[in-house]
Scaffold this motif. Structure first.
Motif, PDB file in Angstrom:
ATOM      1  N   UNK A   1       0.825  -1.214   0.000  1.00  0.00           N
ATOM      2  CA  UNK A   1       0.000   0.000   0.000  1.00  0.00           C
ATOM      3  C   UNK A   1       0.859   1.264   0.000  1.00  0.00           C
ATOM      4  N   UNK A   2       2.139   1.127   0.359  1.00  0.00           N
ATOM      5  CA  UNK A   2       3.054   2.265   0.384  1.00  0.00           C
ATOM      6  C   UNK A   2       3.841   2.432  -0.913  1.00  0.00           C
ATOM      7  N   UNK A   3       3.676   1.503  -1.840  1.00  0.00           N
ATOM      8  CA  UNK A   3       4.379   1.589  -3.122  1.00  0.00           C
ATOM      9  C   UNK A   3       3.690   2.630  -3.997  1.00  0.00           C
ATOM     10  N   UNK A   4       4.460   3.590  -4.454  1.00  0.00           N
ATOM     11  CA  UNK A   4       3.914   4.674  -5.279  1.00  0.00           C
ATOM     12  C   UNK A   4       3.572   4.163  -6.677  1.00  0.00           C
ATOM     13  N   UNK A   5       2.597   4.795  -7.337  1.00  0.00           N
ATOM     14  CA  UNK A   5       2.299   4.431  -8.725  1.00  0.00           C
ATOM     15  C   UNK A   5       3.562   4.514  -9.588  1.00  0.00           C
ATOM     16  N   UNK A   6       3.762   3.500 -10.405  1.00  0.00           N
ATOM     17  CA  UNK A   6       4.943   3.436 -11.250  1.00  0.00           C
ATOM     18  C   UNK A   6       6.146   2.792 -10.573  1.00  0.00           C
ATOM     19  N   UNK A   7       6.004   2.421  -9.309  1.00  0.00           N
ATOM     20  CA  UNK A   7       7.086   1.789  -8.567  1.00  0.00           C
ATOM     21  C   UNK A   7       6.739   0.341  -8.266  1.00  0.00           C
TER      22      UNK A   7
ATOM     23  N   UNK B   1      -7.718  -6.626  -3.915  1.00  0.00           N
ATOM     24  CA  UNK B   1      -7.624  -5.297  -3.314  1.00  0.00           C
ATOM     25  C   UNK B   1      -7.237  -4.240  -4.341  1.00  0.00           C
ATOM     26  N   UNK B   2      -6.292  -4.564  -5.225  1.00  0.00           N
ATOM     27  CA  UNK B   2      -5.691  -3.566  -6.114  1.00  0.00           C
ATOM     28  C   UNK B   2      -6.175  -3.603  -7.557  1.00  0.00           C
ATOM     29  N   UNK B   3      -6.859  -4.664  -7.941  1.00  0.00           N
ATOM     30  CA  UNK B   3      -7.400  -4.749  -9.295  1.00  0.00           C
ATOM     31  C   UNK B   3      -6.346  -4.627 -10.373  1.00  0.00           C
ATOM     32  N   UNK B   4      -6.662  -3.833 -11.386  1.00  0.00           N
ATOM     33  CA  UNK B   4      -5.782  -3.679 -12.546  1.00  0.00           C
ATOM     34  C   UNK B   4      -4.532  -2.848 -12.265  1.00  0.00           C
ATOM     35  N   UNK B   5      -4.422  -2.283 -11.063  1.00  0.00           N
ATOM     36  CA  UNK B   5      -3.235  -1.473 -10.766  1.00  0.00           C
ATOM     37  C   UNK B   5      -2.068  -2.334 -10.276  1.00  0.00           C
ATOM     38  N   UNK B   6      -2.267  -3.642 -10.164  1.00  0.00           N
ATOM     39  CA  UNK B   6      -1.217  -4.560  -9.715  1.00  0.00           C
ATOM     40  C   UNK B   6      -0.684  -5.377 -10.888  1.00  0.00           C
TER      41      UNK B   6
ATOM     42  N   UNK C   1       7.984  -9.912  -8.060  1.00  0.00           N
ATOM     43  CA  UNK C   1       7.931  -8.446  -8.185  1.00  0.00           C
ATOM     44  C   UNK C   1       6.481  -8.012  -8.219  1.00  0.00           C
ATOM     45  N   UNK C   2       6.133  -7.077  -7.346  1.00  0.00           N
ATOM     46  CA  UNK C   2       4.796  -6.510  -7.283  1.00  0.00           C
ATOM     47  C   UNK C   2       4.900  -5.044  -7.703  1.00  0.00           C
ATOM     48  N   UNK C   3       4.276  -4.683  -8.822  1.00  0.00           N
ATOM     49  CA  UNK C   3       4.352  -3.320  -9.331  1.00  0.00           C
ATOM     50  C   UNK C   3       2.993  -2.660  -9.261  1.00  0.00           C
ATOM     51  N   UNK C   4       3.001  -1.378  -8.891  1.00  0.00           N
ATOM     52  CA  UNK C   4       1.762  -0.593  -8.882  1.00  0.00           C
ATOM     53  C   UNK C   4       1.733   0.215 -10.174  1.00  0.00           C
TER      54      UNK C   4
END
Length: 97
Positions: A46-52, A72-77, A92-95
């Protein structure tokens, strides 16, 4: 008081001093008690910024955790395996957004 040196996170360097660390933060969940493992990863992600992104190191293929993160994160993961066993799985988990 908790000794924060025991937290199994490898941090990257993000300040304006001129030094650079291009590595991703890595959370070794093998050292986290099973009862709080999923919550720890969900909180960290939850602390990972978008694009990170961040990397988790698990003792097995973390499919239940990945399904929970996807809910929880849907298509943003975005998930990509960096290592698949036998002793550790690195994921690797990317936002994305």
């Amino acid at each position: 008081m908790t000794d924060h040196t025991d937290i199994p996170i490898t941090e990257t360097h993000h300040c304006s001093c001129g030094e650079q660390d291009d590595g991703l933060p890595e959370l070794d969940v093998r050292t986290i008690p099973h009862a709080i493992r999923h919550g720890s990863v969900i909180g960290a992600f939850s602390q990972v910024a978008p694009g990170s992104a961040m990397v988790i190191v698990a003792p097995h293929n973390p499919l239940p955790l990945l399904n929970q993160l996807q809910q929880i994160n849907g298509d943003s993961l975005a998930v990509s395996y960096l290592q698949e066993g036998p002793d550790a799985w690195k994921v690797k988990l990317a936002r994305l957004a």
